[in-house]
Structures are given as C-alpha cells and as structure tokens.
Scaffold this motif. Structure first.
Motif, short mmCIF file in Angstrom:
data_model
loop_
_atom_site.label_atom_id
_atom_site.label_comp_id
_atom_site.label_asym_id
_atom_site.label_seq_id
_atom_site.Cartn_x
_atom_site.Cartn_y
_atom_site.Cartn_z
N MET A 1 0.82 -1.08 0.27
CA MET A 1 0.19 -0.12 -0.18
C MET A 1 0.82 1.56 -0.05
O MET A 1 1.65 1.53 0.63
CB MET A 1 -0.70 0.49 1.56
N PRO A 2 0.26 2.33 -0.68
CA PRO A 2 0.84 3.30 -0.51
C PRO A 2 1.35 4.35 0.45
O PRO A 2 0.26 4.34 1.48
CB PRO A 2 1.14 4.17 -2.19
N LYS A 3 2.14 4.50 0.41
CA LYS A 3 2.16 5.92 1.77
C LYS A 3 2.08 7.43 1.22
O LYS A 3 1.85 7.93 0.41
CB LYS A 3 4.37 5.98 2.40
N PRO A 4 1.40 7.76 2.57
CA PRO A 4 1.08 9.17 2.34
C PRO A 4 2.06 10.09 1.74
O PRO A 4 3.37 9.43 2.30
CB PRO A 4 0.48 9.43 4.01
N ILE A 5 2.25 11.02 1.73
CA ILE A 5 3.02 11.53 0.90
C ILE A 5 3.30 13.28 1.60
O ILE A 5 2.08 13.84 2.41
CB ILE A 5 3.60 12.37 -0.70
N VAL A 6 4.14 13.31 2.50
CA VAL A 6 4.47 14.74 3.56
C VAL A 6 5.12 16.05 2.60
O VAL A 6 6.54 15.17 1.99
CB VAL A 6 5.06 15.36 4.63
N HIS A 7 5.12 16.74 1.55
CA HIS A 7 5.41 17.72 1.35
C HIS A 7 6.46 18.38 2.42
O HIS A 7 4.95 18.81 3.06
CB HIS A 7 5.36 18.29 -0.05
N HIS A 8 7.49 19.26 2.74
CA HIS A 8 8.08 19.71 3.39
C HIS A 8 9.02 20.70 3.22
O HIS A 8 10.14 20.64 2.44
CB HIS A 8 7.76 18.83 4.83
N ILE A 9 9.65 21.61 4.39
CA ILE A 9 11.19 22.81 4.62
C ILE A 9 11.63 21.54 5.83
O ILE A 9 10.38 21.84 6.44
CB ILE A 9 10.69 23.99 3.79
N PRO A 10 12.63 21.03 5.32
CA PRO A 10 13.63 20.28 6.63
C PRO A 10 13.57 21.95 7.83
O PRO A 10 13.31 20.96 9.37
CB PRO A 10 14.47 19.32 5.98
N VAL A 11 13.66 22.47 7.55
CA VAL A 11 14.13 23.15 8.47
C VAL A 11 12.74 24.42 9.27
O VAL A 11 13.06 25.21 10.03
CB VAL A 11 15.45 24.49 8.02
N CYS A 12 11.55 24.04 8.86
CA CYS A 12 10.90 24.91 8.91
C CYS A 12 10.30 23.93 10.23
O CYS A 12 10.00 22.64 10.63
CB CYS A 12 9.93 24.85 8.30
N PRO A 13 9.70 24.63 11.62
CA PRO A 13 9.61 23.92 12.74
C PRO A 13 7.84 23.52 12.60
O PRO A 13 8.17 22.31 13.36
CB PRO A 13 9.25 25.44 13.51
N PHE A 14 6.81 24.42 11.31
CA PHE A 14 5.75 22.99 11.41
C PHE A 14 6.12 21.99 10.66
O PHE A 14 5.25 21.41 11.24
CB PHE A 14 5.54 24.68 10.41
N CYS A 15 6.61 21.80 9.92
CA CYS A 15 7.22 20.31 9.44
C CYS A 15 7.83 19.98 10.50
O CYS A 15 7.26 18.08 10.30
CB CYS A 15 8.03 20.52 8.33
#
Length: 83
Positions: A1-15
């Motif tokens: 089953m495919p995993k959900p994908i998180v599009h993110h900015i690694p240095v962002c505290p919200f991410c």
C-alpha cells in the motif's frame, strides 16, 4: 500500500512537528517525505495540489486528498497511526 506523502521544508518548525510526532509514536517511516526547495518558487504541480497555497507542510494521502496546516496533519496522523 502506498504511503502518504509529506511535502515539507526540513528546517521549518511546522514541518519538524510532524517528524517529532512520528518519532514519538515509533512510526518514523509511516510517511514518505518530499523536500520542497525554498530557494525556488513553488512548482506548478504542487500549487495545483494545494490550490495555490504555498504554506508547508502538506500531506498527500494515497487517495489523492490533500491536508494542510501542521496541526491538522498532526491530528490526522495521531488518529490513524498506532501508538
């Protein structure tokens, strides 16, 4: 089953909130992380998924649904993941 994908900015505290939640739940591999380059404008394909929103992170579910806002994503992941 495919995993959900998180599009993110690694240095962002919200991410980073999502990474912390996944680590605390013992599920660091429950999602696939895709890095968004903050030095460039958001790509058209990403803007289409987010309906023009540039805020990160977003969660792309296997069925194509998109969730936005880190607290919404955390609530969703907390409910669907064990631990």
């Amino acid at each position: 089953m495919p995993k959900p994908i998180v599009h993110h900015i690694p240095v962002c505290p919200f991410c980073q909130r999502l990474e912390i939640l996944l680590a605390l739940k013992g599920c660091p591999d429950a999602v696939e992380f895709h890095v968004v380059d903050i030095t460039r404008p958001r790509p058209d394909w990403l803007l289409q998924k987010t309906r023009g929103t540039t805020a990160m992170p977003i969660l792309e579910l296997p069925d194509g649904r998109i969730l936005k806002e880190s607290l919404v994503l955390m609530r969703y992941l907390d409910e669907v993941l064990p631990g």
